[in-house]
Design an enzyme around this catalytic site. Structure first.
Site, short mmCIF file in Angstrom:
data_model
loop_
_atom_site.label_atom_id
_atom_site.label_comp_id
_atom_site.label_asym_id
_atom_site.label_seq_id
_atom_site.Cartn_x
_atom_site.Cartn_y
_atom_site.Cartn_z
N HIS A 38 0.72 -1.06 -0.06
CA HIS A 38 -0.04 0.07 0.06
C HIS A 38 0.77 1.38 0.06
O HIS A 38 2.16 1.17 0.41
CB HIS A 38 -0.97 0.04 1.16
CG HIS A 38 -2.13 -0.88 1.26
ND1 HIS A 38 -2.85 -1.24 2.31
CD2 HIS A 38 -2.58 -1.50 -0.06
CE1 HIS A 38 -3.82 -2.36 1.56
NE2 HIS A 38 -3.66 -2.59 0.47
N GLY A 85 -2.95 -2.12 -7.46
CA GLY A 85 -3.97 -2.82 -6.55
C GLY A 85 -5.40 -2.54 -6.85
O GLY A 85 -6.17 -3.35 -7.04
N ASP A 90 -4.58 -6.47 -7.26
CA ASP A 90 -4.72 -7.47 -5.98
C ASP A 90 -5.59 -8.72 -6.56
O ASP A 90 -5.36 -9.90 -6.23
CB ASP A 90 -5.61 -6.80 -5.09
CG ASP A 90 -4.65 -5.73 -4.34
OD1 ASP A 90 -3.57 -5.58 -4.73
OD2 ASP A 90 -5.21 -4.79 -3.54
N ASP A 110 -1.34 -1.46 4.76
CA ASP A 110 -1.45 -0.44 6.01
C ASP A 110 -2.64 -0.68 6.86
O ASP A 110 -3.84 -0.29 6.19
CB ASP A 110 -1.41 0.90 5.44
CG ASP A 110 -1.37 2.18 6.36
OD1 ASP A 110 -1.48 1.68 7.46
OD2 ASP A 110 -1.27 3.38 5.95
N HIS A 117 -10.41 -0.25 -1.80
CA HIS A 117 -10.31 -2.04 -2.36
C HIS A 117 -10.25 -2.79 -1.21
O HIS A 117 -9.70 -3.99 -1.26
CB HIS A 117 -9.48 -1.97 -3.36
CG HIS A 117 -7.89 -1.96 -3.14
ND1 HIS A 117 -7.57 -0.70 -2.61
CD2 HIS A 117 -6.97 -2.71 -3.33
CE1 HIS A 117 -6.35 -0.94 -2.58
NE2 HIS A 117 -5.88 -2.16 -2.80
N ASP A 120 -11.00 -6.48 -1.90
CA ASP A 120 -9.73 -7.26 -2.44
C ASP A 120 -8.72 -7.72 -1.80
O ASP A 120 -8.36 -8.68 -1.80
CB ASP A 120 -9.36 -6.45 -3.63
CG ASP A 120 -10.26 -6.17 -4.89
OD1 ASP A 120 -11.26 -6.79 -4.89
OD2 ASP A 120 -10.12 -5.08 -5.51
N ARG A 126 -7.67 -14.19 2.18
CA ARG A 126 -8.21 -15.38 2.36
C ARG A 126 -7.90 -16.32 1.55
O ARG A 126 -7.61 -17.67 1.64
CB ARG A 126 -9.81 -15.07 2.38
CG ARG A 126 -10.64 -16.30 2.43
CD ARG A 126 -12.27 -15.95 2.41
NE ARG A 126 -12.59 -15.35 1.23
CZ ARG A 126 -13.17 -14.06 1.17
NH1 ARG A 126 -12.88 -13.29 2.31
NH2 ARG A 126 -13.39 -13.41 0.01
#
Length: 171
Positions: A38, A85, A90, A110, A117, A120, A126
């Site tokens: 980030h 991203g 991402d 961060d 997002h 995402d 996950r």
């Protein structure tokens, strides 16, 4: 629907076959690493990648847009750039996780800044857990993972990749 002549269909099949062969043959014994950071963490990523340049030079690296550009400029490493991203990078990394095309994700995010997002980001975390791909979210965890004797061990990578493919087929 567009009508295709027989020669066009053969050419498309041949192109598809070439792409599939390239994907299969590109599965070298080098670890495949994704780098994401980030905005508030990009300088940390550049410092980390510079410090670990020797090890990263032995890897196939992909990175989201700005992060990859900054790391490549600072280190001279060859990096395949994805989208930024928030613009889908991402999600591209997530797709690579699903396709068993990554061995490590280094994602300096961060936790104190809301991201447009965030969905995402959560999906990426996950997927890394679901597909048993190590993910480092800060410099300390990234240092531990990249310095592990298993990180560059070709036999371990083959075992992990085979296990991933079996898990995907069995799901």
């Amino acid at each position: 629907m567009k009508q295709m002549f027989a020669c066009e269909r053969r050419r498309d099949r041949a192109r598809f076959k070439v792409v599939m062969e390239r994907l299969i043959t590109s599965r070298s014994s080098a670890p495949r690493v994704a780098l994401i950071a980030h905005d508030g963490c990009k300088d940390d990523m550049v410092e980390w990648a510079t410090f670990n340049r020797g090890t990263l030079a032995r890897c196939e690296i992909v990175a989201t847009g700005t992060t990859g550009t900054m790391v490549a400029k600072a280190t001279g490493l060859s990096i395949d750039l994805l989208l930024s991203g928030p613009l889908g990078g991402d999600a591209q990394v997530g797709a690579m996780l699903v396709d068993a095309r990554l061995d490590l994700v280094v994602f300096f995010w961060d936790p104190l800044t809301s991201q447009p997002h965030d969905v995402d980001v959560k999906a990426l975390l996950r997927l890394a857990v679901l597909y048993n791909v190590p993910i480092a979210c800060n410099r300390s965890s990234a240092d531990f993972l990249i310095s592990s004797p298993l990180f560059l061990d070709a036999e371990h990578l083959v075992h992990r990749r085979t296990g991933h493919a079996t898990a995907v087929r069995g799901a």
